[in-house]
Structure formats: C-alpha cells, structure tokens
Design an enzyme around this catalytic site. Structure first.
Site, PDB file in Angstrom:
ATOM      1  CD  GLU A 302       5.131   7.940  -8.351  1.00  0.00           C
ATOM      2  OE1 GLU A 302       4.101   8.418  -8.869  1.00  0.00           O
ATOM      3  OE2 GLU A 302       5.952   8.620  -7.722  1.00  0.00           O
ATOM      4  CG  ASP A 384       6.382   9.031   1.412  1.00  0.00           C
ATOM      5  OD1 ASP A 384       6.611   8.570   0.274  1.00  0.00           O
ATOM      6  OD2 ASP A 384       6.880  10.089   1.832  1.00  0.00           O
TER       7      ASP A 384
END
EC number: 3.4.24.84
Length: 461
Positions: A302, A384
């Site tokens: 995040e 990611d």
C-alpha cells in the site's frame, strides 16, 4: 475554440425525429450482451476441477473447489441481477417513467412545498430521490439475497438484519445530506454560466472530490464502523519504522472492525495525495489471519502506491474523464430531439438531459473501463515490485495467497473477462511477476506468532 466546436456539433446532432430512444436501447442491449458473453467465458473457467499449475504447491484442492463454487455462485447471481436490471431499464425507457416521475415530483412540490422551493432545481432533486427510492425498493430482494444467502452460505456474512436495515437508513440520510447541496450547486452552475458551464462544473467537482477524500475517513467511515488505534507491540513499531524509512507522513494507525459485516480482509490508507498526514487502516480480519510480517508486507504494498504517486495519478485521470464528460454534455444539453424522444416535448430539464446523455455515452464506458483496468493493473505490479524491493517477497506472496484463500477469490480467470472486470492482476500473474517460488501449502489458520498485537477477540466488536 473548444466551445464553438462543441456548439456546432450540438446543432448538427439536434435532428427532428432522430431515433434517440432506439439508439439508447440498442446501446443498452449491446452492452448487456457483451457483459454476459464475458460472464459466460468466465463461468467456463470457474468450472475447472484442477488447481492452476502455478498454485498447485500452495493451494489445497478443497480450498480451490470452494473458491470455484463461490465464483460460480457469484456469476449466477450477477447474471440474474443483471437480467433484472436490464428489464427494469427497458421498462423505464419504453414506459416513459422519466417524464412520469418528473411530473409526480412537480405535483408534490406544487401541493405541499413552500413557494420558495418551486423551480427546476427543487423538482430535479425530488425527482432523483423518488427514482432512488424506486431503485432501492427494486434492489432490496437482491441485496438481501447477496448478504444473507450467497455470502452467508460461504461464511462471509457477519451482518444481522438490524445492522443491514440500519446501514440502508444511514445511506439514505447521507444521500439527502450530501446530495441536496451538491446537486443544487451542480444544477445552479449549469443554469448560471451558459454554454461555458463545463469549465466551472469541472472545477466544482474537483473541489467536491478532494473534499470527499478529506471528509469520508473522518465522518463517514465512523458512522458504519468502529475504528481504534492499533495496540502497542512489534507490529505497530515495525509499521511506524517502515513509514519513517519511506518518509510516509503517518498520522494514525488504526484497526477497523471489518468482521462486523464480513469475513473479507483488506488494508488501505487515506488522506490527500499531496499534503497532510495520512491514516493507515487495517481490517481486524487481516490481523487475525496473518502474521505480523505478512501484515507488514501488505502495508508495504500500500505504501508503494503512495511512493509511486498512484493516488495522484488516479485523481488526475478521473478529472480528465470528468472534463471530457461535462464538455461532451454541452453538445446535448439543448438537444430538442433527444428530450422529445423520451417524452419531454414542452420542457428540457438539465438533469434529465444529463441522464439521457449518460445513456448515449454508455458504449464508451466499456472502452474506458478496459483502459483504466490496464492502467491500474500496471500500478499493482509497481506496488508489488516496491514491496519486493524492500525485502518482503516471501511475506507478500504468502499474504496474497492467504487473502485469496480467505476471500475465496477466483484462482484463475478468462483473460478477456479479467481485462474488462479486474482492476488487479489475478493471483498467478502477480506471483509470477514477483518471482514467487513457494513450495508449501498455505493454510487459512494464522501461524504461530507470539508477537501478534491483536486478535478480533481482543476487541469489542
């Protein structure tokens, strides 16, 4: 220059007896056909009996079967509810429900409202609310089935009937509280600024969107959920250290009682993209099912969105899209043939024009959705990769698999269905991009973690 071009296009499209209704119905049926063709392709994938090769070492066969069954149940529900909504849409168009409800709104105001509330803006707001009530009533059986039958069957629903009804009432109150001032300002801007209204409307909606980003986590979320600070412990210390390392302006680190309504898990951050402190919110269900390092890996992902300015970029693209919509609306706002096709022969209410314009614009929605999904998928890969670069490769991979298991998300997807419907890459794609090399089964139970700061049972739910 832009304004004169738009006005010229508007005059060109205002053709008497042009079959606007037939065009809108054709667009609607074409979109419905596309959606269900894509759903059929996905349903075929959901009938597979073997675990995808990329996940066969990590996912139990029983978990995969349950995920497939959940996916098929959601697909069937989507088809039935979509068919109902399509029939409802056709009934609205062919039954001339727009002019009928518009007339009812006018009658109510004329009989019961003070004189100062007469006029197009008041009638438009009442029209929207009446139509909203119709939609709400029509959708209640589907909403009930989704929560208390479908989600209940697979162990996700945690709501009571009382909470479900309370949520609906709160939603209606919020619609009135925010809808009236925003809707009034929206229509007043169009009325007072002439053909150049789309410039002013665009600026106004930017202010509304930025304000919503500020107000939503502070005022709206606490109306539906309980938030409390994450308890002191190793997880809090490590997350604060990570935020400090990345120079993330962390203001609060909170836990939300997502288990109050659902067993699904998530985590997110809120706050304006460029200024001010940010708030990280973690679902209690995520804490309960994951180790500290796995939660940390999810938050690293995040924070990758923040570091890569994804929120700012999404805000920019949404504003560009709004400007495009408002500018194009100026082409249709005075189109007499469009209004008359739908039963408005003596008046041209701005709100009705905007609704009809959106019906015409619907074919572009599929294209825009496809392009936006391509963009957001790229952002997910970037986030990611950011977390992997921080050293969370194994923890992030394990966490993604656990979330997939806990949420019973589809393990595989038809590529075309996924392109139109998934804002995130599917699990196998993400693991491949991360270079995941797991070789053991991932189970739902939280592994032994003596340093965990919180369980759902530790808090009042």
């Amino acid at each position: 220059m832009i304004q004169s071009l738009l006005q010229g296009l508007g005059h060109f499209l205002d053709r008497p007896h042009f079959p606007w209704k037939g065009l809108v119905v054709g667009f609607s049926l074409a979109e419905f056909t596309l959606e269900n063709w894509l759903l059929f392709r996905q349903y075929q994938v959901l009938q597979k009996k073997t675990v995808p090769k990329a996940l066969e070492n990590e996912i139990e066969k029983t978990t995969f079967d349950k995920s497939q069954a959940y996916g098929r149940a959601k697909a069937k529900f989507s088809f039935i509810s979509g068919l109902f909504n399509q029939c409802k849409s056709l009934a609205v168009l062919y039954g001339n429900l727009y002019p009928a409800v518009w007339a009812v709104a006018g009658t109510i105001l004329a009989r019961y409202a003070p004189v100062r509330f007469s006029g197009e803006i008041s009638q438009s707001l009442l029209f929207v609310y009446l139509f909203g009530l119709i939609d709400l009533a029509a959708g209640i059986p589907f909403a009930y089935y989704h929560s208390f039958v479908l989600e209940e069957k697979f162990g996700f629903n945690k709501m009571t009937i009382k909470l479900w009804i309370t949520d609906m009432i709160k939603g209606q109150l919020l619609t009135v509280a925010f809808g009236i001032p925003i809707g009034s300002a929206f229509l007043a801007i169009i009325q007072k600024t002439g053909q150049s209204f789309f410039y002013y409307l665009w600026v106004f909606m930017l202010v509304v969107q930025v304000s919503a980003m500020t107000i939503y986590p502070v005022l709206i979320v606490p109306m539906f959920n309980k938030l409390e600070p994450l308890k002191a412990g190793p997880l809090k210390d490590s997350v604060e250290a990570l935020a400090s390392k990345l120079q993330f302006p962390l203001g609060e680190l909170q836990v939300i009682d997502g288990s109050k309504r659902s067993a699904h898990s998530n985590a997110y951050f809120t706050g304006l993209p460029w200024i001010g402190k940010k708030k990280i919110v973690i679902y209690d269900t995520l804490l309960e099912k994951s180790t500290d390092k796995e939660v940390e890996a999810v938050l690293a992902h995040e924070l990758g969105h923040w570091k890569k300015n994804h929120t700012s970029r999404l805000l920019f693209i949404s504003q560009a899209h709004l400007f495009y919509i408002f500018a194009l609306f100026s082409v249709f706002i005075n189109n007499r043939s469009l209004y008359s096709s739908f039963g408005f022969t003596k008046e041209r209410p701005v709100l009705i024009g905007f609704l009809l314009f959106n019906e015409i614009l619907s074919p572009t929605d599929a294209i825009l959705k496809l392009l936006l999904n391509m963009w957001t998928r790229a952002m997910e890969y970037e986030a990611d990769a950011f977390a992997v670069g921080l050293g969370y490769a194994s923890e992030l991979g394990a966490s993604l698999i656990k979330l997939q298991i806990q949420n019973l998300s589809s393990m595989d997807a038809d590529w075309l269905y996924s392109s139109f419907h998934h804002s995130h890459p599917i699990l196998t794609e993400r693991l491949k991009a991360m270079g995941w090399a797991g070789d053991k089964k991932i189970v739902q139970d939280k592994s032994a973690d003596k340093e965990k700061p919180l369980k759902a049972a530790d808090r009042e739910l």
